[in-house]
Design an enzyme around this catalytic site. Structure first.
Site, PDB file in Angstrom:
ATOM      1  CE  LYS A 277      -3.864  -1.868   2.739  1.00  0.00           C
ATOM      2  NZ  LYS A 277      -4.921  -1.686   1.726  1.00  0.00           N
ATOM      3  NE  ARG A 351     -10.946  -9.628  -1.823  1.00  0.00           N
ATOM      4  CZ  ARG A 351     -11.267  -8.676  -2.696  1.00  0.00           C
ATOM      5  NH1 ARG A 351     -11.654  -9.002  -3.923  1.00  0.00           N
ATOM      6  NH2 ARG A 351     -11.231  -7.414  -2.343  1.00  0.00           N
TER       7      ARG A 351
END
Ligand code: BES
Ligand code: MN
Ligand code: ZN
Length: 502
Positions: A277, A351
């Site tokens: 990120k 996920r």
């Protein structure tokens, strides 16, 4: 801080402050407020007529008594329009006046039961809302820094009728359990990642289990390997902190095999991994375990309130870091249910760990399933920071969760699970890939999770937005909100066999 119900006239109580309410648009104060106004020689009504006090929701006006009453301060709190008064309004107003009185150096505060008589809220609901508003609104994360103000030590809820005391006390004790669980979740989210590691998450879960008599299990890397949890272990590969799969089970209905599964994303730090990120704001990713914190503390609260229902919390916990051993874009992982996943972005890690946690929950026969996850930035873009996205494969379960959200004031909005978007997560080389294109990212994430729940009724809450508050507002303070705890508790209570009795 203690919260007590006492019988008496609020105007007579010897405290630092007494709190009375005013609906918006009222030209004359009524009831308890009128009595206090009289004792102050009409100071409140004169402030109303000069438009200094308007009764707008969450407005707090501090009026000094200068010896005219036993209390040093009278706080007049705005309750907003009478027809809009609901429990969340009372919670917000209470959070606001508690913080204002703490700033005014009050240690002991007495309040009337806002909203109960004229606002149409029940007695117990009002006492519960005041308790929650006070405990949540006064929350500070003080582990590493002294708080700015001294605590309020005691809040007295004053009623005139002795007969009302037991029902009010019941509201106070429920509110206390629920708000304290929420604050524990906030603590966990506010803790830095160098303390709140997966192992520390397991420690907290164990403490909750011991305190409230829950079944507690923690699986380590080898056990997860044996169970085939390749997706969770794939995410954990880059970190030297050992991953944990934590379960906490509450059995409130021994006659039934059925148990709800509450699952929470427990990424204790999300750097993005190799798909790293940008560094700006990355510190907030210490809170990527907000879903895990919520399910854990909710089950702790449920155990204290003792509904006839079974609930198991499942928490996959790991860091997501880049390193020489880390998961790479292009890698293929095999989840516990046998499905293969092509990893496109290592930053779509939530996920992946939930794929295994959901598969495990299904295998355990838990049903229905509710998962909470700080899953996508896309959900924040879609709904802003106040709302969590709600997704599910069973509309009646979705409706139940939405109803609970309405009662707790945790705002949620249902999102579509458009089948057509599944196209986006088709892989050339595996059963599925872990990211879609840039459109509908919260939905493709939910569609990915749906691949691991089979036919089990399931609801997914994407809490990436409301996990944090950027400012003090009502009963929220800057930082972690503990979003989801109160809705999960509400759901367990409303689904319990003995719900009328709780
Ligand atoms: N934990 C983040 C989601 C998130 C973002 C939570 C901002 C709170 C604030 C999640 O793991 C993530 O990185 N999601 C990616 C998914 C993308 C790679 C498909 C995102 O939303 O950018
Ligand atoms: Mn991520
Ligand atoms: Zn994440």
């Amino acid at each position: 801080m203690e919260i007590k119900v006492i019988v008496g006239d609020v105007a007579q109580i010897e405290t630092d402050a007494i709190v009375v309410g005013l609906f918006e648009g009222m030209e004359q104060p009524d009831e308890a407020t009128a009595a206090v106004d009289k004792a102050l020689d009409g100071a409140i009504s004169s402030l109303i007529s000069r438009n200094e006090i308007k009764g707008k929701s969450e407005e707090v006006s501090i009026v000094h008594t200068f010896g005219k009453l036993a209390a040093r301060i009278v706080a007049v709190v705005g309750l907003g329009k009478r027809q809009d008064c609901d429990v969340d309004r009372i919670r917000r107003v209470t959070g606001q006046f508690c913080r204002a009185l703490r700033k005014s150096n009050c240690r002991k505060v007495a309040t009337i039961l806002h909203g109960a008589d004229t606002g149409g809220i029940g007695l117990e609901a009002s006492a519960k809302a005041i308790t929650e508003g006070a405990i949540l609104g006064l929350y500070c994360f003080t582990k590493y820094k002294k708080p700015e103000y001294e605590d309020i030590e005691e809040i007295l809820i004053a009623v005139k009728e002795k007969g009302k005391v037991p029902i009010l006390e019941s509201g106070v004790s429920k509110g206390k359990v629920i708000a304290e669980a929420t604050n524990l979740a906030r603590d966990m989210v506010n803790e830095p990642a160098n303390f709140m590691t997966p192992s520390q998450m397991a420690e907290v879960a164990k403490e909750i289990a011991v305190k409230y008599g829950l079944d507690f299990k923690v699986f380590d890397r080898e056990e997860m390997e044996a169970m085939g949890m390749g997706a969770l272990l794939g995410v954990a590969k880059g970190s030297s902190q050992p991953p944990k799969l934590i379960t906490l089970a509450y059995k409130g209905d021994r006659d039934s095999e059925k148990a709800f599964g509450f699952l929470g994303k427990g990424i204790t730090f999300d750097s993005g991994g190799i798909s790293i990120k940008p560094s700006e704001g990355m510190e907030d990713m210490k809170g990527d375990m907000a879903g895990a914190a919520a399910v854990m503390t909710a089950v702790g609260a449920i155990a204290q309130l003792k509904p006839n229902i079974n609930v198991t919390a499942i928490i996959p916990a790991t860091e997501n870091l880049p390193s020489g051993t880390a998961l790479k874009p292009g890698d293929v992982l095999k989840a516990m249910n046998g499905k293969t996943i092509e990893v496109i972005s290592t930053d779509a890690e939530g996920r992946l760990i939930l794929a295994d946690a959901l598969s495990y929950a299904v295998k355990q026969g838990l049903s229905p399933l509710i998962d909470l996850a700080t899953l996508t930035g896309a959900c924040r873009v879609a709904l802003g920071l106040l709302y969590s996205g709600v997704f599910g494969n069973d509309q009646s379960l979705v409706d139940k969760v939405l109803k609970c959200g309405e009662r707790t004031g945790e705002r949620m909005w249902q999102m579509p699970m458009a089948e057509e978007y599944k196209e986006q997560i088709k892989s050339e080389i595996a059963d599925i890939k872990n990211t879609g294109n840039r459109y509908g990212g919260a939905i493709t994430a939910a569609l990915f999770l749906a691949e691991f729940v089979h036919n089990t009724p399931w609801v997914h809450l994407d809490i990436a937005g409301p996990r944090l508050s950027s400012k003090e507002a009502g009963y929220l303070v800057k930082g972690a909100t503990g979003f989801g705890v109160r809705t999960l508790v509400e759901l367990a209570l409303s689904e319990a066999k003995n719900r009328e009795a709780i």
